[in-house]
Design a protein around this motif. Structure first.
Motif, PDB file in Angstrom:
ATOM      1  N   PRO A 336       0.835  -1.204   0.000  1.00  0.00           N
ATOM      2  CA  PRO A 336       0.000   0.000   0.000  1.00  0.00           C
ATOM      3  C   PRO A 336       0.867   1.251   0.000  1.00  0.00           C
ATOM      4  CG  PRO A 336      -0.041  -1.080   2.147  1.00  0.00           C
ATOM      5  CD  PRO A 336       0.688  -2.002   1.233  1.00  0.00           C
ATOM      6  N   VAL A 337       0.332   2.334  -0.543  1.00  0.00           N
ATOM      7  CA  VAL A 337       1.089   3.571  -0.706  1.00  0.00           C
ATOM      8  C   VAL A 337       0.357   4.729  -0.033  1.00  0.00           C
ATOM      9  CG1 VAL A 337       2.249   5.087  -2.349  1.00  0.00           C
ATOM     10  CG2 VAL A 337       1.875   2.694  -2.945  1.00  0.00           C
ATOM     11  N   LYS A 347      -3.944  11.083 -11.795  1.00  0.00           N
ATOM     12  CA  LYS A 347      -5.035  10.130 -11.996  1.00  0.00           C
ATOM     13  C   LYS A 347      -4.777   8.824 -11.253  1.00  0.00           C
ATOM     14  CE  LYS A 347      -7.191   7.641 -15.903  1.00  0.00           C
ATOM     15  NZ  LYS A 347      -6.526   6.328 -15.803  1.00  0.00           N
ATOM     16  N   GLU A 348      -3.547   8.334 -11.320  1.00  0.00           N
ATOM     17  CA  GLU A 348      -3.234   7.048 -10.714  1.00  0.00           C
ATOM     18  C   GLU A 348      -3.407   7.089  -9.192  1.00  0.00           C
ATOM     19  OE1 GLU A 348       0.723   9.247 -11.056  1.00  0.00           O
ATOM     20  OE2 GLU A 348      -1.131   9.025 -12.215  1.00  0.00           O
ATOM     21  N   ILE A 353      -6.609   5.277  -4.563  1.00  0.00           N
ATOM     22  CA  ILE A 353      -7.378   5.504  -3.333  1.00  0.00           C
ATOM     23  C   ILE A 353      -8.741   4.820  -3.426  1.00  0.00           C
ATOM     24  CG2 ILE A 353      -8.568   7.253  -1.954  1.00  0.00           C
ATOM     25  CD1 ILE A 353      -6.290   9.187  -2.706  1.00  0.00           C
ATOM     26  N   ILE A 354      -9.404   5.000  -4.552  1.00  0.00           N
ATOM     27  CA  ILE A 354     -10.720   4.395  -4.750  1.00  0.00           C
ATOM     28  C   ILE A 354     -10.637   2.873  -4.697  1.00  0.00           C
ATOM     29  CG2 ILE A 354     -12.591   4.062  -6.429  1.00  0.00           C
ATOM     30  CD1 ILE A 354     -11.966   6.941  -7.417  1.00  0.00           C
ATOM     31  N   ALA A 355      -9.579   2.322  -5.274  1.00  0.00           N
ATOM     32  CA  ALA A 355      -9.414   0.867  -5.302  1.00  0.00           C
ATOM     33  C   ALA A 355      -9.127   0.307  -3.909  1.00  0.00           C
ATOM     34  CB  ALA A 355      -8.289   0.492  -6.267  1.00  0.00           C
ATOM     35  N   GLY A 356      -8.474   1.091  -3.057  1.00  0.00           N
ATOM     36  CA  GLY A 356      -8.153   0.624  -1.712  1.00  0.00           C
ATOM     37  C   GLY A 356      -6.686   0.333  -1.497  1.00  0.00           C
ATOM     38  N   TYR A 391      -3.978  -3.079  -9.424  1.00  0.00           N
ATOM     39  CA  TYR A 391      -4.305  -1.842 -10.138  1.00  0.00           C
ATOM     40  C   TYR A 391      -3.251  -1.562 -11.215  1.00  0.00           C
ATOM     41  CZ  TYR A 391      -4.661   3.125 -11.150  1.00  0.00           C
ATOM     42  OH  TYR A 391      -4.736   4.329 -11.805  1.00  0.00           O
ATOM     43  N   ILE A 392      -1.996  -1.774 -10.896  1.00  0.00           N
ATOM     44  CA  ILE A 392      -0.925  -1.568 -11.882  1.00  0.00           C
ATOM     45  C   ILE A 392      -1.095  -2.528 -13.057  1.00  0.00           C
ATOM     46  CG2 ILE A 392       1.561  -1.563 -12.270  1.00  0.00           C
ATOM     47  CD1 ILE A 392       0.606   0.632 -10.359  1.00  0.00           C
TER      48      ILE A 392
END
Length: 410
Positions: A336-337, A347-348, A353-356, A391-392
């Motif tokens: 996590p970041v 955008k990323e 954040i939305i993804a968690g 996500y990446i």
């Protein structure tokens, strides 16, 4: 309008000269600009024929790198010229082996532009993400040199979409094609009559996956981090450091690796002054003294992208200044970041954040809440890390899409 634009560029140039007396980056830029045309006279092929690729700074260069290296791999004889605007890009990549020429971009004034293009004689120009230099774009169009921008992203607040942005809207028409990150960018451009646009995503995701596959083994870092929960703080600035160092000082159950954005002695001393646990500089570390350390300061360049693999959580700096640094570079390692509040242009970061898998903080209390949960809840930590890496993966592939259009034979 062109007269006002040129005056603005000229004024900026003079401000750099003034700032160079006290500011190291401005001094490097001033010196670099003095050497541009001498360097080109000594090194440029008189026949020209370069593919010219311009990156504002190091982050933009890394976004363009998958494209550069694919071109060079398939066309080893093709000459490539790379220009930078920022010293932080040029100083780190001035010896990059895949380019035939590397220099600063001369200030966007008519004489500079014509002189530069007359020397380079580019067959194609590619701009990465940002940088819309009016004189360069106008001159490239007049010379019928196909010009593209890749991984671009547009926002309603930009000057192109303001009532007074006519000049800048016009220079966008000089692009042969714009490869943008998202549908919103495409819509904004369509609304101002720019239709030669493709949504291909962000090449940065491809680059961080490449970096992960080529990550360096760092035995000292591995030895340091293997026994305790380790926070990796990358590209940090003083405001970032005040927050995460304060937390670290009060949590002996964790370790810390700091890779600051600037590694000059004054900044290193600032970091050391805030730490009250055993700390060592990486350049002074060995197998014995690293065992006693709770914190390592990375006082050299080129290691951060490999260091993230040894942490459980990443903190990416810059979010209390102009904007956060490279979030995907950390997220690709399934961690996590955390980052500061100035991420709205990224955008990323918003999507992470939305993804968690990403967490934004505005003050020390926010950081404490996030870190406490990540430290104490292993399931939450694991889920956030897996989400970040997924996500990446889900957003990779932009480079192939762009290459397929620009160079179908690759």
């Amino acid at each position: 309008m062109n007269i006002l634009y040129n005056f603005g560029i000229y004024t900026y140039k003079q401000l750099v000269n003034i700032a160079s007396f006290r500011n190291l980056k401005a001094r490097k830029m001033k010196q670099g600009h003095k050497e541009i045309f001498h360097y080109l006279a000594q090194n440029a092929d008189p026949e020209g024929g370069y593919i010219w690729i311009h990156a504002s700074s190091l982050g933009e260069f890394e976004q363009g790198r998958p494209i550069i290296e694919a071109i060079k791999a398939h066309y080893p004889e093709q000459k490539i010229a790379i220009t930078f605007f920022s010293p932080s890009g040029y100083e780190v990549r001035k010896n990059y082996s895949k380019a035939d020429l590397i220099c600063y971009l001369p200030f966007d004034l008519p004489n500079n532009v014509n002189r530069f293009l007359n020397i380079l004689k580019p067959k194609q120009a590619i701009f990465i993400k940002y940088e819309f230099w009016g004189n360069y774009l106008n001159a490239l169009a007049k010379r019928n040199i196909p010009t593209y921008i890749i991984s671009a992203i547009f926002r309603p607040s930009q000057i192109f979409f303001r009532p007074y942005g006519g000049y800048f809207r016009k220079i966008l028409q000089n692009f042969e094609h714009l490869y943008v990150q998202d549908e919103n960018s495409k819509k904004l451009l369509k609304d101002i009559g720019i239709t030669k646009v493709s949504v291909t995503g962000d090449t940065r995701f491809d680059r961080v996956l490449e970096i992960r596959s080529q990550a360096k083994e760092l035995p000292l870092i591995e030895q340091f981090s293997k026994e305790k929960f380790t926070l990796i703080a990358g590209s940090s600035w003083p405001k970032d450091e005040e927050i995460f160092i304060d937390y670290f000082n009060r949590h002996p159950e964790m370790k810390l690796i700091i890779a600051p954005h600037e590694i000059h002695e004054e900044h290193i001393q600032f970091i050391l002054s805030r730490l009250n646990r055993t700390t060592i500089r990486y350049t002074q570390a060995d197998e014995k003294n690293i065992q006693k350390a709770d914190c390592i300061i990375i006082d050299c360049f080129g290691l951060l992208s490999s260091i993230y693999r040894y942490g459980q959580v990443a903190y990416v700096g810059g979010g209390f200044g102009a904007g956060i640094h490279n979030v995907p570079e950390a997220a690709v390692y399934s961690i996590p970041v955390i980052f500061g509040p100035n991420h709205k242009k990224f955008k990323e970061a918003k999507e992470l954040i939305i993804a968690g898998g990403g967490f934004s903080i505005s003050k020390s209390e926010d950081f404490k809440l996030v870190m406490d949960r990540l430290l104490k809840n292993k399931e939450f930590l694991s889920k956030a890390g897996i989400t970040a890496e997924q996500y990446i993966q889900n957003n990779s592939g932009a480079s192939k899409k762009i290459l397929k259009e620009l160079y179908p034979e690759i």
